[in-house]
Write a protein that holds these residues in place. Structure first.
Motif, mmCIF file in Angstrom:
data_model
loop_
_atom_site.group_PDB
_atom_site.id
_atom_site.type_symbol
_atom_site.label_atom_id
_atom_site.label_comp_id
_atom_site.label_asym_id
_atom_site.label_seq_id
_atom_site.Cartn_x
_atom_site.Cartn_y
_atom_site.Cartn_z
ATOM 1 N N LEU A 406 -7.806 49.065 5.877
ATOM 2 C CA LEU A 406 -8.979 49.887 6.149
ATOM 3 C C LEU A 406 -8.848 50.611 7.478
ATOM 4 O O LEU A 406 -8.179 50.118 8.410
ATOM 5 N N PRO A 407 -9.485 51.766 7.618
ATOM 6 C CA PRO A 407 -9.572 52.407 8.938
ATOM 7 C C PRO A 407 -10.227 51.451 9.936
ATOM 8 O O PRO A 407 -11.073 50.632 9.559
ATOM 9 N N ASN A 408 -9.826 51.556 11.190
ATOM 10 C CA ASN A 408 -10.352 50.720 12.274
ATOM 11 C C ASN A 408 -9.940 49.262 12.154
ATOM 12 O O ASN A 408 -10.499 48.402 12.827
ATOM 13 N N ARG A 409 -8.968 48.983 11.273
ATOM 14 C CA ARG A 409 -8.371 47.652 11.181
ATOM 15 C C ARG A 409 -6.882 47.781 11.450
ATOM 16 O O ARG A 409 -6.243 48.756 11.049
ATOM 17 N N THR A 410 -6.311 46.795 12.101
ATOM 18 C CA THR A 410 -4.918 46.874 12.521
ATOM 19 C C THR A 410 -3.963 46.495 11.402
ATOM 20 O O THR A 410 -4.152 45.502 10.696
ATOM 21 N N LEU A 411 -2.921 47.299 11.239
ATOM 22 C CA LEU A 411 -1.765 46.961 10.411
ATOM 23 C C LEU A 411 -0.622 46.591 11.342
ATOM 24 O O LEU A 411 -0.531 47.111 12.464
ATOM 25 N N THR A 412 0.256 45.718 10.891
ATOM 26 C CA THR A 412 1.413 45.360 11.720
ATOM 27 C C THR A 412 2.694 45.607 10.942
ATOM 28 O O THR A 412 2.745 45.485 9.719
#
Length: 433
Positions: A406-412
């Motif tokens: 989701l937007p505003n959530r971090t991906l790594t």
């Protein structure tokens, strides 16, 4: 006469990144480690976040307790923290610092002879001063864009806040706000702002977001009860502020064009963070076009020898724990530099394709890859697969999550692929496959 001072490491910003780095550097015995903070107290944003969720799973803390813990650790290690001091600009090494140029030689010795180090001008309770440092760490953090920067039209009434302004007003200064509030945003910080509104004795009329769903992360569990009681208006934007003297309402617009007026005397704009990068720009540091913060490699070297950056000035905005971890990382890199390690080449640029927004770090150097890369997306992605390419060559594929990003959530993204990068090749691009 401008007062001239000399330190070994100067850290600008006393938030989680700056304080963690200061504690590590001072404990290592590098000399005088000094932290400058323009606010009246050290601790950064956590000091006015009264909710929990800080610290570790074994030692959960509220924001103020976490800020106190980091400050105490830095002071105990021997770092000097000076509050109420604002760094204004960089001075060329070797430039005169007094009318007669008496300190020019000293300035040159501090930073100009080898191209390393820095000379900065600042102002504080004691007046103007020049600070010469062998190494500088920028940990200036990020800020929310206010209503004016978001181009929300309407009148200019009282009762308009950002989440940070709201939390400071309520938790630091005990100020009263209105009785009915609209919160713009539906991410973790938005629900924290809604909880602050309730703590101040006001009603949360609604949360308003342009996205199709809430963008919450780990705060979801603790905010479930609040979410069950507060209307969430999705695919909706604030079109106008109403009222004279005091806010009387906000006009909202649905994606299909329908409008409505929500009666309220307070509106809180949350999220939409940008790096506090003015000092980096004044120092002519190369900025990354995606993050809009200083471009850095895996060890957080900037484009200017002797200058490092860590925390949310690099990526607006990540959790306090992420900023603190980068503070520990940058301390190790600064120790190597002070011990004589050469400043690395800029490395290969690292960019992203839409709908990905940015990636940090954003330079791939031959050595010191990061533990992981952080990314953000501008649109929901279902079971995304990240692909890493350089000059048409596929270096790596990875699925960062099993659900929806989701937007505003971090991906790594892991760093296992960095050894395959051609240091003389073109930019490396991360895309969604």
């Amino acid at each position: 006469m401008t007062h001239v001072r000399r330190v070994d490491v100067l850290l600008v910003g006393a938030g989680p990144a700056g304080l963690t780095a200061a504690a590590r550097l001072a404990a290592a015995g590098v000399g005088r480690v000094e932290v400058l903070e323009r606010e009246a107290e050290a601790g950064g944003v956590p000091r006015h976040c009264a909710h929990g969720g800080f610290g570790t799973w074994t030692r959960p803390l509220t924001g103020p307790a976490y800020a106190h813990l980091l400050t105490e650790a830095a002071v105990r290690a021997g770092a000097v923290i000076r509050t109420g001091v604002t760094v204004l600009d960089w001075r060329p090494a070797g430039s005169p610092t007094t009318a007669d140029g008496g300190h020019a030689a000293a300035a040159s010795a501090a930073g100009g002879g080898t191209g390393a180090g820095a000379v900065l001008s600042a102002v504080g309770p004691g007046g103007a001063e020049i600070i010469e440092a062998r190494a500088v760490v920028l940990a200036t953090g990020a800020r929310e864009r206010p209503r004016t920067a978001r181009l929300v039209p309407g009148t200019r009434p009282a009762g308009v806040y950002t989440a940070g302004e709201l939390q400071q007003a309520v938790h630091l200064f005990g100020q009263r706000i209105g009785t009915r509030a609209v919160v713009v945003g539906a991410e973790d910080v938005s629900y924290a702002a809604a909880a602050t509104v309730r703590a101040a004795g006001a009603e949360v009329v609604a949360l308003v977001t342009e996205h199709p769903r809430a963008q919450t992360g780990r705060a979801r569990a603790r905010s479930t009860r609040l979410r069950d009681r507060v209307p969430l208006l999705t695919r909706t934007t604030v079109a106008e502020l109403l009222g004279h003297g005091r806010l009387s309402g906000v006009r909202v617009r649905r994606r299909d064009g329908r409008t409505a007026v929500l009666a309220c005397d307070t509106v809180v704009f949350t999220g939409d963070f940008v790096p506090d990068h003015e000092l980096a720009r004044r120092g002519a540091l190369v900025l990354d076009p995606g993050t809009r913060g200083p471009a850095v490699d895996g060890a957080l070297h900037t484009s200017r020898p002797g200058v490092f950056a860590a925390g949310n000035v690099l990526h607006a905005v990540e959790r306090a724990g992420t900023a603190a971890a980068e503070g520990a990382l940058v301390a190790g890199a600064a120790l190597g530099f002070l011990a004589g390690a050469p400043w690395p080449e800029p490395g290969v640029p690292l960019a992203v394709d839409a709908p990905l927004r940015w990636i940090a770090p954003n330079r791939v150097a031959p050595v010191d890859p990061p533990a992981r890369y952080l990314l953000r997306t501008s649109a929901p992605l279902t079971r995304p697969v990240l692909q890493v390419h350089q000059d048409g060559r596929l270096l790596h594929r990875e699925r960062p999550c099993l659900g929806t990003a989701l937007p505003n959530r971090t991906l790594t993204l892991t760093a296992r692929w960095t050894g395959q990068v051609d240091p003389k090749g073109g930019e490396v691009v991360v895309s969604v496959g």
